[in-house]
Motif scaffolding. Structure first.
Motif, PDB file in Angstrom:
ATOM      1  N   PRO A 109       0.831  -1.210   0.000  1.00 41.94           N
ATOM      2  CA  PRO A 109       0.000   0.000   0.000  1.00 41.94           C
ATOM      3  C   PRO A 109       0.864   1.258   0.000  1.00 41.94           C
ATOM      4  CG  PRO A 109       0.055  -0.931   2.207  1.00 41.94           C
ATOM      5  CD  PRO A 109       0.906  -1.828   1.337  1.00 41.94           C
ATOM      6  N   LEU A 110       1.366   1.643  -1.166  1.00 46.61           N
ATOM      7  CA  LEU A 110       2.300   2.771  -1.232  1.00 46.61           C
ATOM      8  C   LEU A 110       1.660   4.050  -1.749  1.00 46.61           C
ATOM      9  CD1 LEU A 110       5.487   0.875  -2.536  1.00 46.61           C
ATOM     10  CD2 LEU A 110       4.879   1.474  -0.184  1.00 46.61           C
ATOM     11  N   GLY A 111       0.331   4.045  -1.848  1.00 45.87           N
ATOM     12  CA  GLY A 111      -0.349   5.283  -2.219  1.00 45.87           C
ATOM     13  C   GLY A 111      -1.083   5.204  -3.547  1.00 45.87           C
ATOM     14  N   LEU A 112      -1.919   6.226  -3.768  1.00 44.43           N
ATOM     15  CA  LEU A 112      -2.750   6.276  -4.974  1.00 44.43           C
ATOM     16  C   LEU A 112      -1.904   6.378  -6.242  1.00 44.43           C
ATOM     17  CD1 LEU A 112      -5.489   6.557  -6.403  1.00 44.43           C
ATOM     18  CD2 LEU A 112      -5.467   8.994  -5.810  1.00 44.43           C
ATOM     19  N   GLY A 113      -0.860   7.204  -6.183  1.00 44.09           N
ATOM     20  CA  GLY A 113       0.008   7.356  -7.351  1.00 44.09           C
ATOM     21  C   GLY A 113       0.658   6.039  -7.710  1.00 44.09           C
ATOM     22  N   HIS A 114       1.083   5.320  -6.688  1.00 45.86           N
ATOM     23  CA  HIS A 114       1.705   4.012  -6.892  1.00 45.86           C
ATOM     24  C   HIS A 114       0.699   3.023  -7.474  1.00 45.86           C
ATOM     25  CE1 HIS A 114       2.966  -0.057  -5.463  1.00 45.86           C
ATOM     26  NE2 HIS A 114       4.094   0.344  -6.006  1.00 45.86           N
ATOM     27  N   ALA A 115      -0.532   3.067  -6.995  1.00 41.50           N
ATOM     28  CA  ALA A 115      -1.580   2.169  -7.510  1.00 41.50           C
ATOM     29  C   ALA A 115      -1.773   2.403  -9.009  1.00 41.50           C
ATOM     30  CB  ALA A 115      -2.895   2.397  -6.763  1.00 41.50           C
ATOM     31  N   VAL A 116      -1.799   3.673  -9.403  1.00 37.55           N
ATOM     32  CA  VAL A 116      -1.975   3.996 -10.830  1.00 37.55           C
ATOM     33  C   VAL A 116      -0.774   3.484 -11.634  1.00 37.55           C
ATOM     34  CG1 VAL A 116      -2.165   5.893 -12.502  1.00 37.55           C
ATOM     35  CG2 VAL A 116      -3.486   5.960 -10.369  1.00 37.55           C
ATOM     36  N   LEU A 117       0.398   3.639 -11.059  1.00 41.30           N
ATOM     37  CA  LEU A 117       1.628   3.186 -11.730  1.00 41.30           C
ATOM     38  C   LEU A 117       1.605   1.674 -11.977  1.00 41.30           C
ATOM     39  CD1 LEU A 117       4.270   4.302 -12.839  1.00 41.30           C
ATOM     40  CD2 LEU A 117       5.238   4.171 -10.527  1.00 41.30           C
ATOM     41  N   CYS A 118       0.942   0.937 -11.084  1.00 41.73           N
ATOM     42  CA  CYS A 118       0.845  -0.521 -11.247  1.00 41.73           C
ATOM     43  C   CYS A 118       0.122  -0.907 -12.541  1.00 41.73           C
ATOM     44  CB  CYS A 118       0.090  -1.146 -10.068  1.00 41.73           C
ATOM     45  SG  CYS A 118       0.995  -1.076  -8.519  1.00 41.73           S
ATOM     46  N   ALA A 119      -0.674   0.010 -13.088  1.00 44.20           N
ATOM     47  CA  ALA A 119      -1.456  -0.293 -14.300  1.00 44.20           C
ATOM     48  C   ALA A 119      -0.713   0.077 -15.581  1.00 44.20           C
ATOM     49  CB  ALA A 119      -2.796   0.445 -14.243  1.00 44.20           C
ATOM     50  N   ARG A 120       0.487   0.583 -15.411  1.00 41.90           N
ATOM     51  CA  ARG A 120       1.238   1.132 -16.548  1.00 41.90           C
ATOM     52  C   ARG A 120       1.323   0.199 -17.769  1.00 41.90           C
ATOM     53  NH1 ARG A 120       7.175   3.894 -16.130  1.00 41.90           N
ATOM     54  NH2 ARG A 120       7.183   4.706 -18.235  1.00 41.90           N
ATOM     55  N   ASP A 121       1.748  -1.041 -17.534  1.00 46.88           N
ATOM     56  CA  ASP A 121       1.946  -1.952 -18.676  1.00 46.88           C
ATOM     57  C   ASP A 121       0.637  -2.279 -19.382  1.00 46.88           C
ATOM     58  OD1 ASP A 121       4.595  -1.925 -18.166  1.00 46.88           O
ATOM     59  OD2 ASP A 121       4.653  -3.875 -17.155  1.00 46.88           O
ATOM     60  N   VAL A 122      -0.445  -2.305 -18.639  1.00 44.01           N
ATOM     61  CA  VAL A 122      -1.731  -2.644 -19.246  1.00 44.01           C
ATOM     62  C   VAL A 122      -2.301  -1.441 -20.003  1.00 44.01           C
ATOM     63  CG1 VAL A 122      -4.002  -3.671 -18.869  1.00 44.01           C
ATOM     64  CG2 VAL A 122      -2.124  -4.226 -17.320  1.00 44.01           C
ATOM     65  N   VAL A 123      -2.060  -0.249 -19.500  1.00 45.24           N
ATOM     66  CA  VAL A 123      -2.559   0.951 -20.183  1.00 45.24           C
ATOM     67  C   VAL A 123      -1.732   1.214 -21.445  1.00 45.24           C
ATOM     68  CG1 VAL A 123      -2.848   3.456 -20.039  1.00 45.24           C
ATOM     69  CG2 VAL A 123      -3.482   2.011 -18.083  1.00 45.24           C
ATOM     70  N   GLY A 124      -0.417   1.086 -21.329  1.00 50.29           N
ATOM     71  CA  GLY A 124       0.441   1.339 -22.484  1.00 50.29           C
ATOM     72  C   GLY A 124       0.479   2.804 -22.854  1.00 50.29           C
ATOM     73  N   ASP A 125       0.589   3.061 -24.150  1.00 51.27           N
ATOM     74  CA  ASP A 125       0.854   4.420 -24.611  1.00 51.27           C
ATOM     75  C   ASP A 125      -0.416   5.114 -25.104  1.00 51.27           C
ATOM     76  OD1 ASP A 125       2.465   6.589 -25.167  1.00 51.27           O
ATOM     77  OD2 ASP A 125       2.852   5.935 -27.225  1.00 51.27           O
ATOM     78  N   GLU A 126      -1.400   5.212 -24.234  1.00 54.14           N
ATOM     79  CA  GLU A 126      -2.629   5.906 -24.637  1.00 54.14           C
ATOM     80  C   GLU A 126      -3.240   6.613 -23.429  1.00 54.14           C
ATOM     81  OE1 GLU A 126      -6.217   3.257 -25.241  1.00 54.14           O
ATOM     82  OE2 GLU A 126      -4.648   1.773 -25.499  1.00 54.14           O
ATOM     83  N   PRO A 127      -4.079   7.632 -23.695  1.00 55.99           N
ATOM     84  CA  PRO A 127      -4.700   8.318 -22.560  1.00 55.99           C
ATOM     85  C   PRO A 127      -5.709   7.392 -21.879  1.00 55.99           C
ATOM     86  CG  PRO A 127      -5.611   9.124 -24.633  1.00 55.99           C
ATOM     87  CD  PRO A 127      -4.487   8.203 -24.987  1.00 55.99           C
ATOM     88  N   PHE A 128      -5.976   7.651 -20.625  1.00 52.42           N
ATOM     89  CA  PHE A 128      -6.866   6.772 -19.846  1.00 52.42           C
ATOM     90  C   PHE A 128      -7.538   7.586 -18.749  1.00 52.42           C
ATOM     91  CE2 PHE A 128      -4.197   6.263 -15.979  1.00 52.42           C
ATOM     92  CZ  PHE A 128      -3.025   6.841 -16.440  1.00 52.42           C
ATOM     93  N   VAL A 129      -8.520   6.967 -18.116  1.00 53.33           N
ATOM     94  CA  VAL A 129      -9.192   7.667 -17.020  1.00 53.33           C
ATOM     95  C   VAL A 129      -8.980   6.905 -15.717  1.00 53.33           C
ATOM     96  CG1 VAL A 129     -11.434   6.562 -17.594  1.00 53.33           C
ATOM     97  CG2 VAL A 129     -11.400   8.619 -16.173  1.00 53.33           C
ATOM     98  N   VAL A 130      -8.632   7.629 -14.667  1.00 52.41           N
ATOM     99  CA  VAL A 130      -8.545   7.047 -13.325  1.00 52.41           C
ATOM    100  C   VAL A 130      -9.852   7.374 -12.606  1.00 52.41           C
ATOM    101  CG1 VAL A 130      -7.368   7.102 -11.084  1.00 52.41           C
ATOM    102  CG2 VAL A 130      -6.037   7.324 -13.203  1.00 52.41           C
ATOM    103  N   MET A 131     -10.459   6.365 -12.025  1.00 52.56           N
ATOM    104  CA  MET A 131     -11.733   6.567 -11.339  1.00 52.56           C
ATOM    105  C   MET A 131     -11.663   6.011  -9.920  1.00 52.56           C
ATOM    106  SD  MET A 131     -14.168   5.486 -14.545  1.00 52.56           S
ATOM    107  CE  MET A 131     -15.677   6.169 -13.860  1.00 52.56           C
ATOM    108  N   LEU A 132     -11.903   6.869  -8.945  1.00 47.90           N
ATOM    109  CA  LEU A 132     -11.848   6.416  -7.555  1.00 47.90           C
ATOM    110  C   LEU A 132     -13.231   5.956  -7.101  1.00 47.90           C
ATOM    111  CD1 LEU A 132      -9.541   9.120  -5.903  1.00 47.90           C
ATOM    112  CD2 LEU A 132      -8.941   7.115  -7.285  1.00 47.90           C
ATOM    113  N   GLY A 133     -13.254   4.759  -6.538  1.00 45.97           N
ATOM    114  CA  GLY A 133     -14.520   4.130  -6.183  1.00 45.97           C
ATOM    115  C   GLY A 133     -15.294   4.825  -5.074  1.00 45.97           C
TER     116      GLY A 133
END
Ligand code: G1P
Length: 289
Positions: A109-133
């Motif tokens: 649990p290293l933070g929200l920024g870190h959580a988003v970074l975990c998705a990097r390889d799956v998102v790849g090189d395109e814009p995306f939306v982060v949505m907090l539950g």
């Protein structure tokens, strides 16, 4: 022109939900219902309504049941079929067909920024939306869609903004800047949970349409408030480097991560159900006597 279409959503869902214990001891907070529907299903529905096809859930150990919710429940469907509950069966199947759900793990649990970074390889090189539950938005045009449209117009990262009372500013990322068109602010200052002297009363609400560049920035940011890698700190860098917009979205927002906000969301959504509205109004009258 670069690709400005949003096809991927990242939904951080690795938190322990400590604000909702004991409910969240064995049940992920994302599955707590608003009326009869898990909060995360509202979020995924909003993503899909904004054009998203791939939903990337950032999860942690013990959160597998969230993934099950978006899978086919064969036994349940067979039972509903046998007992003639065809409509309900169809509904259950449609949840499994809402989106292509992909999971990645946040191991610590290293933070929200870190959580988003975990998705990097799956998102790849395109814009995306982060949505907090925790942020449930009820709007004619879905919140994520309002932001995606802003991103399509300007090609700059866009965060959702909402005015909050001054005394609530320490609970949010707070943004300030100048209005460049109706509802749209060019952000020049961004502070995570300011203890004093907030730069404005415009709070960042949990919807962010971001360019893939954010991943490089996230890799560089140092731990901030609470010793965590903060998304807000990376956004401040992005604002400086290439610009960031804030969009004062239209619609009602509920803080489903707060007990009172959660109750309010339940009442508001129940009042929108024809079969519940009448009896609930009666009940509320009775109880407030
Ligand atoms: C997070 C963000 C914060 C944002 C908020 C919106 O905080 O760090 O910048 O304003 O979501 O709900 P959290 O509420 O997860 O502590």
């Amino acid at each position: 022109m670069e690709n400005r279409t949003i096809r991927k959503a990242v939904i951080p869902a690795a938190g322990l939900g400590t604000r909702f214990l004991p409910a969240t001891k064995a049940v992920p907070k994302e599955l707590l219902p608003i009326v009869d529907t898990p909060t995360i299903q509202y979020i995924v529905a909003e993503a899909v309504a904004a054009g998203v096809r791939d939903v990337i859930l950032v999860v942690a150990r013990g959160k597998e049941s969230i993934v099950d919710h978006f899978d086919i429940a064969a036994e349940l469907e067979a039972h509903l079929e046998r007992t003639g509950k065809h409509e309900l069966k169809k509904q259950m199947r449609s949840i499994a067909q809402m989106a292509n759900v992909i999971t990645v793990r946040q191991q610590e649990p290293l933070g929200l920024g870190h959580a988003v970074l975990c998705a990097r390889d799956v998102v790849g090189d395109e814009p995306f939306v982060v949505m907090l539950g925790d942020d449930v938005i009820d709007a004619k045009v879905p919140g994520a869609k309002q932001l995606a449209d802003c991103y399509a117009r300007h090609g700059l990262g866009t965060v959702a903004l909402m005015e909050v009372p001054r005394e609530e500013t320490p609970m949010y990322g707070i943004a300030a800047g100048s209005e460049i068109e109706p509802r749209t602010v060019r952000v020049d200052r961004l502070v995570e949970k300011p203890k004093q002297d907030p730069p404005s009363n415009l709070a960042v609400i949990g919807r962010y349409v971001l360019p893939p560049r954010i991943f490089q920035v996230l890799e560089q940011v140092h731990p901030g408030v609470g010793g965590e890698i903060q998304l807000t700190d990376a956004l401040a860098v992005l604002a400086r480097e290439e610009g960031l917009l804030g969009y004062r979205f239209e619609g009602d927002r509920y803080d489903a991560g707060d007990r009172l906000g959660y109750l309010k969301a339940n009442l508001a959504f129940a009042l929108k159900r024809p079969e519940l509205a009448g009896p609930l109004r009666e009940l509320m009258k009775e109880m407030s006597r």
